[in-house]
Design an enzyme around this catalytic site. Structure first.
Site, PDB file in Angstrom:
ATOM      1  N   ASN A 128      39.280  27.590  41.271  1.00  0.00           N
ATOM      2  CA  ASN A 128      39.080  28.698  42.198  1.00  0.00           C
ATOM      3  C   ASN A 128      40.438  29.303  42.540  1.00  0.00           C
ATOM      4  OD1 ASN A 128      38.389  30.467  44.200  1.00  0.00           O
ATOM      5  ND2 ASN A 128      37.382  28.970  45.526  1.00  0.00           N
ATOM      6  N   CYS A 131      39.432  32.700  46.161  1.00  0.00           N
ATOM      7  CA  CYS A 131      38.781  32.739  47.477  1.00  0.00           C
ATOM      8  C   CYS A 131      39.453  33.793  48.354  1.00  0.00           C
ATOM      9  CB  CYS A 131      38.862  31.373  48.151  1.00  0.00           C
ATOM     10  SG  CYS A 131      38.192  31.414  49.821  1.00  0.00           S
ATOM     11  N   THR A 193      33.661  36.988  45.695  1.00  0.00           N
ATOM     12  CA  THR A 193      33.308  38.025  46.667  1.00  0.00           C
ATOM     13  C   THR A 193      34.419  39.069  46.830  1.00  0.00           C
ATOM     14  OG1 THR A 193      34.184  36.604  48.395  1.00  0.00           O
ATOM     15  CG2 THR A 193      31.813  36.505  47.989  1.00  0.00           C
ATOM     16  N   GLY A 244      25.369  39.414  42.886  1.00  0.00           N
ATOM     17  CA  GLY A 244      24.157  40.127  43.302  1.00  0.00           C
ATOM     18  C   GLY A 244      22.942  39.923  42.427  1.00  0.00           C
TER      19      GLY A 244
HETATM   20  C1  SIN Z   1      35.190  31.371  48.009  1.00  0.00           C
HETATM   21  O1  SIN Z   1      34.985  32.585  48.205  1.00  0.00           O
HETATM   22  O2  SIN Z   1      35.788  30.997  46.996  1.00  0.00           O
HETATM   23  C2  SIN Z   1      34.732  30.350  48.987  1.00  0.00           C
HETATM   24  C3  SIN Z   1      34.210  30.905  50.258  1.00  0.00           C
HETATM   25  C4  SIN Z   1      34.785  30.182  51.438  1.00  0.00           C
HETATM   26  O3  SIN Z   1      34.556  28.968  51.616  1.00  0.00           O
HETATM   27  O4  SIN Z   1      35.458  30.839  52.237  1.00  0.00           O
END
Ligand code: SIN
Length: 306
Positions: A128, A131, A193, A244
């Site tokens: 990741n 985020c 996101t 989505g």
């Molecule tokens: C993410 O968007 O990678 C994780 C979301 C979060 O826990 O803030």
């Protein structure tokens, strides 16, 4: 509808987006029926960090037309807690386990990669670097150079497939994808996101405890489609497309744009069994339509495997 992805044989192309389906809580709520009819062909865990995290202060969610803004902040038990408590439970799922990891430095990512590399319960790792709710995550994945350097550091540490979760909040997403591929990534996943914000209508102050958050849900679907399409022109490695997805038709669109697998996220909050329905709808659609994959082979026609 079986699909081969980074050496894994999956029953169908529908998996979950990291952090959008808590398989341990779902097992408690729905019992072993969940295991017998697991909604996804592989399970992607919520992000694990080296140290435990409480996450962002509440409120953490805001509903918008066509989706959600979340500012969760990666709460998790940390590496030691995950290995002791979560991994044994997740290893009992009937599908391959992909562990999503995030570090606040290259050394932290390396430590996580090394730790999971030794665990045979883990089929693949998703890095990741995207985020939007913690500063360093966004920085690493927004820059091709940073992403390439991170991959170059951790690639030699594991033989497991490495999937890089890309941020849509970057100037040139295909360039980041190419940097990941050049430095040895086995696949990329997108989109995470989009950074967004909501104000409390009563006070005019930011609603979310983390001030800003990440927008997901049907509102982001056209952006996901455009970014998957652009990345598919830039890399040869497989793509996990998400953003989505609510119906089989949305999954088919992402595959037509170049995705090999499709992730379901926000829709699982509305319907925990969404993955099963979407995979069934996708199968019906594929039986009646041809999808030409990025190498020009036709898939999804009757009698053909995807
Ligand atoms: C993410 O968007 O990678 C994780 C979301 C979060 O826990 O803030």
């Amino acid at each position: 509808m079986t699909v081969e992805f980074c050496g894994l044989e999956l029953e169908h192309p529908v998996i979950n987006g990291s952090g959008t389906f808590d398989a341990i809580a779902a097992r408690r709520a729905f019992g072993d029926e969940l295991v017998e009819r697991f909604p996804f062909s592989a399970f992607v865990s919520k992000t694990v960090t080296v140290e435990p995290r409480q996450g962002n202060p509440p409120p953490r969610l805001w509903e918008v037309a066509g989706g959600l803004i979340n500012s969760i902040g990666l709460p998790n038990k940390g590496l030691a807690g995950y290995l002791e408590h979560d991994l044994p439970e997740l290893a009992r799922l009937p599908v391959p386990l992909i562990v999503n990891i995030m570090g606040f430095s290259g050394d932290e990512v390396a430590r996580l990669v090394r730790a999971f590399s030794e665990r045979e319960e883990v089929s693949a790792l998703e890095l990741n670097v995207s985020c939007p709710n913690v500063e360093t995550g966004l920085t690493m994945g927004a820059d091709p150079g940073e992403t390439g350097r991170l991959l170059a550091k951790v690639r030699p540490l594991t033989a497991k497939p490495l999937i890089v979760k890309l941020t849509p909040n970057a100037t040139d997403v295909p360039a980041v994808a190419r940097a990941a591929e050049d430095a040895g990534a086995d696949a990329v996943s997108l989109i995470n996101t989009l950074r967004g914000m909501a104000l409390d209508p009563r006070t005019g102050c930011p609603w979310l405890g983390g001030i800003t958050g990440g927008v997901s849900g049907p509102a982001v679907r056209p952006i996901a489609l455009a970014q998957v399409h652009a990345v598919a022109q830039a890399v040869e490695i497989p793509i996990v497309g998400m953003g989505g997805v609510q119906r089989g038709a949305d999954a088919l669109d992402l595959m037509r744009a170049g995705a090999s697998l499709v992730g379901v996220g926000t829709e699982s909050f509305r319907d925990p069994a969404a993955g099963i329905r979407i995979a069934r709808e996708l199968k019906e659609l594929l039986a009646n339509s041809a999808v030409e994959d990025r190498r020009g082979a036709l898939a999804g026609q009757p009698g053909r495997e995807l």
